[in-house]
Write a protein that holds these residues in place. Structure first.
Motif, PDB file in Angstrom:
ATOM      1  N   GLY A  39       0.792  -1.237   0.000  1.00 41.48           N
ATOM      2  CA  GLY A  39       0.000   0.000   0.000  1.00 41.48           C
ATOM      3  C   GLY A  39       0.816   1.275   0.000  1.00 41.48           C
ATOM      4  N   GLU A  40       0.144   2.365  -0.357  1.00 43.82           N
ATOM      5  CA  GLU A  40       0.781   3.687  -0.327  1.00 43.82           C
ATOM      6  C   GLU A  40       0.815   4.214   1.113  1.00 43.82           C
ATOM      7  OE1 GLU A  40      -0.857   6.613  -3.010  1.00 43.82           O
ATOM      8  OE2 GLU A  40      -1.412   5.078  -4.459  1.00 43.82           O
ATOM      9  N   THR A  41       1.740   5.143   1.358  1.00 37.47           N
ATOM     10  CA  THR A  41       1.798   5.776   2.682  1.00 37.47           C
ATOM     11  C   THR A  41       1.184   7.164   2.586  1.00 37.47           C
ATOM     12  OG1 THR A  41       3.903   4.669   2.958  1.00 37.47           O
ATOM     13  CG2 THR A  41       3.357   6.322   4.598  1.00 37.47           C
ATOM     14  N   LEU A  42       0.410   7.513   3.608  1.00 35.45           N
ATOM     15  CA  LEU A  42      -0.178   8.858   3.653  1.00 35.45           C
ATOM     16  C   LEU A  42       0.725   9.722   4.525  1.00 35.45           C
ATOM     17  CD1 LEU A  42      -4.016   8.447   4.239  1.00 35.45           C
ATOM     18  CD2 LEU A  42      -2.923   9.813   2.464  1.00 35.45           C
ATOM     19  N   ASP A  43       1.402  10.701   3.933  1.00 34.77           N
ATOM     20  CA  ASP A  43       2.229  11.551   4.783  1.00 34.77           C
ATOM     21  C   ASP A  43       1.525  12.879   5.048  1.00 34.77           C
ATOM     22  OD1 ASP A  43       3.725  13.768   2.942  1.00 34.77           O
ATOM     23  OD2 ASP A  43       3.253  11.937   1.848  1.00 34.77           O
ATOM     24  N   SER A  46       1.368  15.629   2.234  1.00 35.39           N
ATOM     25  CA  SER A  46       0.435  15.467   1.104  1.00 35.39           C
ATOM     26  C   SER A  46      -1.019  15.583   1.580  1.00 35.39           C
ATOM     27  CB  SER A  46       0.684  14.165   0.332  1.00 35.39           C
ATOM     28  OG  SER A  46       0.711  13.082   1.204  1.00 35.39           O
ATOM     29  N   GLU A 171     -11.371   6.025  -9.392  1.00 38.41           N
ATOM     30  CA  GLU A 171     -10.038   5.843  -8.803  1.00 38.41           C
ATOM     31  C   GLU A 171     -10.097   4.851  -7.642  1.00 38.41           C
ATOM     32  OE1 GLU A 171      -6.469   8.921  -7.624  1.00 38.41           O
ATOM     33  OE2 GLU A 171      -8.419   9.309  -6.762  1.00 38.41           O
ATOM     34  N   LYS A 173      -7.383   3.463  -4.550  1.00 40.00           N
ATOM     35  CA  LYS A 173      -6.049   3.504  -3.948  1.00 40.00           C
ATOM     36  C   LYS A 173      -6.048   2.652  -2.691  1.00 40.00           C
ATOM     37  CE  LYS A 173      -4.155   7.969  -5.317  1.00 40.00           C
ATOM     38  NZ  LYS A 173      -3.812   9.305  -4.877  1.00 40.00           N
ATOM     39  N   TYR A 175      -3.885   1.702   0.815  1.00 40.16           N
ATOM     40  CA  TYR A 175      -2.868   2.297   1.679  1.00 40.16           C
ATOM     41  C   TYR A 175      -2.237   1.257   2.609  1.00 40.16           C
ATOM     42  CZ  TYR A 175      -4.507   6.734  -0.082  1.00 40.16           C
ATOM     43  OH  TYR A 175      -4.836   7.766  -0.923  1.00 40.16           O
ATOM     44  N   LYS A 176      -1.043   1.597   3.095  1.00 40.12           N
ATOM     45  CA  LYS A 176      -0.299   0.711   4.015  1.00 40.12           C
ATOM     46  C   LYS A 176      -1.126   0.361   5.241  1.00 40.12           C
ATOM     47  CE  LYS A 176       4.546   0.236   3.694  1.00 40.12           C
ATOM     48  NZ  LYS A 176       4.679   0.496   2.262  1.00 40.12           N
TER      49      LYS A 176
END
Ligand code: NAP
Length: 190
Positions: A39-43, A46, A171, A173, A175-176
């Protein structure tokens, strides 16, 4: 900010079984501990940049009351300094200048007051207001963030919809944290 290209988004976070809160309003289940390796990381940077693109928020009174409770418990106010419109027929406490109360015709309010003034209009719950927004044909987009948890019972994302609403998946997505964010366009009838 103003313009004909305004967009009304409904966004909420829900359990996999489609609930936005427990029956008594608790959202303790929002804290999950999953990990999805791919998964993507939410920082924070952003997230902050994305939140800047939202021009105003709209919410139901029960969601506002939850936000007030969170704030009084020290968790802060999630809507920054953006105008926040609370739908209510009651006299509720107003916690800041950016909060405005509204009662009455929602379609007229969104099309006559909000769309000419704001480009990115976010409905942030709850289930009653989200369904009303869809029933009245006011929403352009639905963002549904699913957390990796089943809670069995609670307040549903959309309450008492009276017809099918056709959507287009725009879309996806992952996440991690195990959250999956789905974004749909609401398909207009030809
Ligand atoms: N998981 C998430 O992302 C998420 C997001 C948001 C909320 N929540 C949770 O969802 C729960 C609240 O959802 P809910 O469906 O019970 O309530 P809600 O949608 O937040 O609020 C419904 C209330 O808004 C007022 N209202 C609605 N439409 C109106 C209109 N056109 N004009 C004037 N007032 C209007 C009415 O209250 P009055 O009696 O005041 O007139 C109505 O009872 C809370 O527990 C909250 O924590 C979760």
């Amino acid at each position: 900010m103003a313009g004909p290209d305004s967009r009304v988004t409904i966004h909420m976070v829900a359990s996999l079984d489609g609930f936005i809160a427990r029956r008594d309003g608790r959202v303790d289940w929002l804290e999950t501990s999953d990990e999805f390796a791919g998964g993507e990381t939410l920082d924070q940077r952003s997230i902050a940049a994305f939140l800047k693109t939202i021009d105003c928020y709209v919410m139901g009174s029960r969601t506002y009351e939850t936000a007030l409770r969170f704030e009084s418990q020290g968790f802060g106010w999630s809507y920054g300094d953006k105008p926040t419109f609370v739908l209510t027929t009651r006299n509720l406490p107003r916690n800041r200048d950016t909060v405005e109360f509204h009662a009455g015709d929602l379609a007229q309010f969104v099309n006559g007051r909000l769309r000419p003034a704001y480009r990115s209009i976010w409905f942030v719950g709850g289930g009653a207001v989200s369904a009303e927004c869809l029933r009245l044909g006011l929403a352009d987009e639905v963002r549904y963030s699913i957390l990796p948890v089943l809670i069995g019972n609670g307040i549903p994302f959309f309450q008492k919809l009276d017809r099918d609403i056709a959507l287009h998946l725009a879309e996806v997505k992952a996440y991690k944290s195990g959250m999956v964010a789905l974004r749909y366009d609401v398909r207009r009838k030809p």
